[in-house]
Each structure stands twice: as C-alpha cells, then as structure tokens.
Scaffold this motif. Structure first.
Motif, short mmCIF file in Angstrom:
data_model
loop_
_atom_site.label_atom_id
_atom_site.label_comp_id
_atom_site.label_asym_id
_atom_site.label_seq_id
_atom_site.Cartn_x
_atom_site.Cartn_y
_atom_site.Cartn_z
N GLY A 179 6.50 -4.06 1.78
CA GLY A 179 7.41 -3.41 2.69
C GLY A 179 6.72 -2.65 3.82
N MET A 180 5.41 -2.58 3.77
CA MET A 180 4.66 -1.84 4.79
C MET A 180 4.28 -2.76 5.95
N PRO A 181 4.20 -2.20 7.16
CA PRO A 181 3.65 -2.99 8.27
C PRO A 181 2.21 -3.39 7.95
N ALA A 182 1.79 -4.52 8.45
CA ALA A 182 0.47 -5.09 8.10
C ALA A 182 -0.68 -4.13 8.40
N GLY A 183 -0.68 -3.49 9.55
CA GLY A 183 -1.81 -2.62 9.94
C GLY A 183 -2.03 -1.48 8.97
N PRO A 184 -1.04 -0.65 8.71
CA PRO A 184 -1.24 0.46 7.77
C PRO A 184 -1.55 -0.02 6.34
N ALA A 185 -0.94 -1.13 5.93
CA ALA A 185 -1.22 -1.67 4.58
C ALA A 185 -2.70 -2.07 4.49
N ARG A 186 -3.19 -2.76 5.51
CA ARG A 186 -4.60 -3.18 5.51
C ARG A 186 -5.51 -1.97 5.52
N ASP A 187 -5.19 -0.97 6.36
CA ASP A 187 -6.01 0.23 6.44
C ASP A 187 -6.05 0.96 5.10
N THR A 188 -4.91 1.02 4.43
CA THR A 188 -4.83 1.68 3.12
C THR A 188 -5.69 0.96 2.11
N LEU A 189 -5.60 -0.36 2.09
CA LEU A 189 -6.39 -1.14 1.13
C LEU A 189 -7.88 -1.03 1.40
#
Length: 71
Positions: free
Chosen positions: A59-69
């Motif tokens: 459910g997260m936008p790709a950019g923040p999800a990638r940054d979090t991971l």
C-alpha cells in the motif's frame, strides 16, 4: 499481544515468501511449504506476520517503501 517468535522461524517464513513469490513454485515446493506450515504453530504465526508486512508495503508508494527497506 503477539508471541515472540525465534529469529530462525521468522527467517524461514521470509525465505518461503521469496521462494513462492519469485519464479514459478512447483507443486513439490507448495507441498513442502504446506508441510512446514503444519509442522509447528509458530510457522503459521510467522507466515501471517510476513504476509501482513508484505500487504503493508504493497500500500506504500514505491519510493518510500524502497527507502524503508534499504534503511
């Protein structure tokens, strides 16, 4: 309240997620996964947690999800 699960059980659930989500799982692999789930109630708990986490990231936008991971 969630039970504390051993790291090895969480790691196994993550590994199963990667195996089943990437490529084409064979019937043998699906049976092995089902056997793993049934072998210990903690396996099913870990599998549920990994699924919850994956749904949360979906459910997260790709950019923040990638940054979090990556963090």
């Amino acid at each position: 309240m969630s039970a504390v699960l051993p790291d090895s059980v969480i790691d196994a659930a993550i590994l199963w997620s990667v195996r089943l989500d990437h490529g084409e799982p064979t019937p043998r692999m699906r049976r092995a996964h089902a056997q793993w789930l049934e072998a210990d109630p903690r396996h099913a708990q870990a599998w549920q947690r990994v699924g919850d986490l994956r749904r949360g990231f979906a459910g997260m936008p790709a950019g923040p999800a990638r940054d979090t991971l990556q963090a």
